[in-house]
Design a protein around this motif. Structure first.
Motif, PDB file in Angstrom:
ATOM      1  N   GLY A  11       0.677  -1.069   0.079  1.00  0.00           N
ATOM      2  CA  GLY A  11      -0.099   0.030  -0.111  1.00  0.00           C
ATOM      3  C   GLY A  11       0.730   1.223  -0.220  1.00  0.00           C
ATOM      4  N   SER A  12       0.198   2.321   0.530  1.00  0.00           N
ATOM      5  CA  SER A  12       1.095   3.563   0.448  1.00  0.00           C
ATOM      6  C   SER A  12       2.238   3.747   1.170  1.00  0.00           C
ATOM      7  N   ASP A  13       2.527   2.617   2.017  1.00  0.00           N
ATOM      8  CA  ASP A  13       3.585   2.720   3.337  1.00  0.00           C
ATOM      9  C   ASP A  13       4.845   2.313   2.226  1.00  0.00           C
ATOM     10  N   ASP A  14       4.860   1.635   0.850  1.00  0.00           N
ATOM     11  CA  ASP A  14       5.947   1.423   0.327  1.00  0.00           C
ATOM     12  C   ASP A  14       5.506   1.845  -1.182  1.00  0.00           C
ATOM     13  N   PRO A  15       5.788   3.068  -1.481  1.00  0.00           N
ATOM     14  CA  PRO A  15       5.122   3.595  -2.819  1.00  0.00           C
ATOM     15  C   PRO A  15       5.858   2.848  -4.004  1.00  0.00           C
ATOM     16  N   LEU A  39      -5.265  -6.759  -6.913  1.00  0.00           N
ATOM     17  CA  LEU A  39      -4.795  -5.980  -5.731  1.00  0.00           C
ATOM     18  C   LEU A  39      -5.309  -6.707  -4.514  1.00  0.00           C
ATOM     19  N   ALA A  40      -4.356  -7.032  -3.497  1.00  0.00           N
ATOM     20  CA  ALA A  40      -4.757  -7.788  -2.232  1.00  0.00           C
ATOM     21  C   ALA A  40      -4.277  -6.923  -1.051  1.00  0.00           C
ATOM     22  N   GLY A  41      -4.897  -6.912   0.030  1.00  0.00           N
ATOM     23  CA  GLY A  41      -4.600  -6.409   1.265  1.00  0.00           C
ATOM     24  C   GLY A  41      -4.465  -4.941   1.212  1.00  0.00           C
ATOM     25  N   GLU A  42      -3.478  -4.361   1.802  1.00  0.00           N
ATOM     26  CA  GLU A  42      -3.303  -2.950   1.697  1.00  0.00           C
ATOM     27  C   GLU A  42      -3.318  -2.234   0.241  1.00  0.00           C
ATOM     28  N   ALA A  43      -2.979  -3.091  -0.524  1.00  0.00           N
ATOM     29  CA  ALA A  43      -3.094  -2.489  -1.857  1.00  0.00           C
ATOM     30  C   ALA A  43      -4.237  -2.151  -2.493  1.00  0.00           C
ATOM     31  N   ALA A  44      -5.185  -2.904  -1.881  1.00  0.00           N
ATOM     32  CA  ALA A  44      -6.487  -2.294  -2.426  1.00  0.00           C
ATOM     33  C   ALA A  44      -7.038  -0.780  -2.117  1.00  0.00           C
ATOM     34  N   ASP A  49      -8.905   7.558  -5.062  1.00  0.00           N
ATOM     35  CA  ASP A  49      -8.318   8.546  -5.836  1.00  0.00           C
ATOM     36  C   ASP A  49      -7.390   9.439  -5.162  1.00  0.00           C
ATOM     37  N   ASP A  50      -7.556   9.962  -3.843  1.00  0.00           N
ATOM     38  CA  ASP A  50      -6.503  10.551  -2.871  1.00  0.00           C
ATOM     39  C   ASP A  50      -5.427   9.908  -2.523  1.00  0.00           C
ATOM     40  N   VAL A  51      -5.516   8.455  -2.411  1.00  0.00           N
ATOM     41  CA  VAL A  51      -4.378   7.852  -1.961  1.00  0.00           C
ATOM     42  C   VAL A  51      -3.361   7.548  -3.341  1.00  0.00           C
ATOM     43  N   ALA A  52      -4.201   7.401  -4.486  1.00  0.00           N
ATOM     44  CA  ALA A  52      -3.387   7.081  -5.757  1.00  0.00           C
ATOM     45  C   ALA A  52      -2.468   8.472  -6.172  1.00  0.00           C
ATOM     46  N   ALA A  53      -3.168   9.711  -5.743  1.00  0.00           N
ATOM     47  CA  ALA A  53      -2.602  10.798  -6.056  1.00  0.00           C
ATOM     48  C   ALA A  53      -1.566  10.909  -5.420  1.00  0.00           C
ATOM     49  N   ALA A  54      -1.235  10.619  -4.182  1.00  0.00           N
ATOM     50  CA  ALA A  54      -0.448  10.722  -3.205  1.00  0.00           C
ATOM     51  C   ALA A  54       0.846  10.044  -3.416  1.00  0.00           C
ATOM     52  N   ILE A  55       0.802   8.623  -3.959  1.00  0.00           N
ATOM     53  CA  ILE A  55       1.944   7.697  -4.347  1.00  0.00           C
ATOM     54  C   ILE A  55       2.740   8.176  -5.396  1.00  0.00           C
ATOM     55  N   MET A  56       4.056   8.473  -5.067  1.00  0.00           N
ATOM     56  CA  MET A  56       5.168   8.598  -5.808  1.00  0.00           C
ATOM     57  C   MET A  56       6.179   7.974  -5.776  1.00  0.00           C
ATOM     58  N   PRO A  57       5.975   6.603  -6.475  1.00  0.00           N
ATOM     59  CA  PRO A  57       7.150   5.569  -6.646  1.00  0.00           C
ATOM     60  C   PRO A  57       8.490   6.232  -7.086  1.00  0.00           C
ATOM     61  N   MET A  60       9.824   5.802 -11.310  1.00  0.00           N
ATOM     62  CA  MET A  60       8.474   5.450 -12.160  1.00  0.00           C
ATOM     63  C   MET A  60       7.761   6.646 -12.074  1.00  0.00           C
ATOM     64  N   PRO A  61       6.708   6.777 -13.094  1.00  0.00           N
ATOM     65  CA  PRO A  61       5.896   7.842 -13.093  1.00  0.00           C
ATOM     66  C   PRO A  61       5.023   7.793 -11.712  1.00  0.00           C
ATOM     67  N   PRO A  62       4.499   8.911 -11.463  1.00  0.00           N
ATOM     68  CA  PRO A  62       3.447   8.686 -10.284  1.00  0.00           C
ATOM     69  C   PRO A  62       2.334   7.567 -10.399  1.00  0.00           C
ATOM     70  N   LEU A  63       1.898   7.090  -9.445  1.00  0.00           N
ATOM     71  CA  LEU A  63       0.931   6.209  -9.421  1.00  0.00           C
ATOM     72  C   LEU A  63      -0.416   6.653 -10.097  1.00  0.00           C
ATOM     73  N   LYS A  64      -0.970   7.876 -10.072  1.00  0.00           N
ATOM     74  CA  LYS A  64      -1.914   8.283 -10.643  1.00  0.00           C
ATOM     75  C   LYS A  64      -1.941   8.198 -12.200  1.00  0.00           C
ATOM     76  N   GLU A  65      -0.635   8.434 -12.756  1.00  0.00           N
ATOM     77  CA  GLU A  65      -0.613   8.526 -14.050  1.00  0.00           C
ATOM     78  C   GLU A  65      -0.509   7.117 -14.668  1.00  0.00           C
ATOM     79  N   MET A  66       0.169   6.248 -13.861  1.00  0.00           N
ATOM     80  CA  MET A  66       0.092   4.759 -14.475  1.00  0.00           C
ATOM     81  C   MET A  66      -1.124   4.211 -14.192  1.00  0.00           C
ATOM     82  N   LEU A  67      -2.045   4.557 -13.095  1.00  0.00           N
ATOM     83  CA  LEU A  67      -3.130   4.105 -13.270  1.00  0.00           C
ATOM     84  C   LEU A  67      -4.063   4.416 -14.264  1.00  0.00           C
ATOM     85  N   GLN A  68      -4.086   5.789 -14.847  1.00  0.00           N
ATOM     86  CA  GLN A  68      -4.751   6.302 -15.776  1.00  0.00           C
ATOM     87  C   GLN A  68      -4.300   5.535 -17.088  1.00  0.00           C
ATOM     88  N   ALA A  69      -3.086   5.252 -17.374  1.00  0.00           N
ATOM     89  CA  ALA A  69      -2.467   4.489 -18.562  1.00  0.00           C
ATOM     90  C   ALA A  69      -3.118   3.090 -18.510  1.00  0.00           C
TER      91      ALA A  69
END
Length: 79
Positions: A11-15, A39-44, A49-57, A60-69
């Motif tokens: 989940g968000s603890d390990d971007p 996606l299982a466990g914390e990854a759910a 939207d607010d969680v995906a927008a905050a994830i910056m791996p 890699m591109p930001p999670l929100k961009e990858m999710l949209q792709a």
């Protein structure tokens, strides 16, 4: 063309680990495969939207961009 399933549990603890299934799915699309994401466990929580927008791996591109792709390519995401 192969169908490939990528499983995410971080989940968000390990971007960076959270972004891996999405990054791998994008690579699979580019290689001509049909990826799926599970996606299982914390990854759910990554589907919020607010969680995906905050994830910056790292490296890699930001999670929100990858999710949209992957959504634009109709990649199934199972939660």
């Amino acid at each position: 063309m192969a169908s490939i399933l990528y499983v995410g549990t971080a989940g968000s603890d390990d971007p960076t680990r959270a972004g891996l299934p999405f990054n791998f799915a994008i690579g699979a699309i580019e290689a001509g495969h049909q990826p799926q994401i599970f996606l299982a466990g914390e990854a759910a929580y990554l589907m919020k939207d607010d969680v995906a927008a905050a994830i910056m791996p790292v490296a890699m591109p930001p999670l929100k961009e990858m999710l949209q792709a992957v959504v634009a390519q109709w990649v199934p995401i199972f939660v």
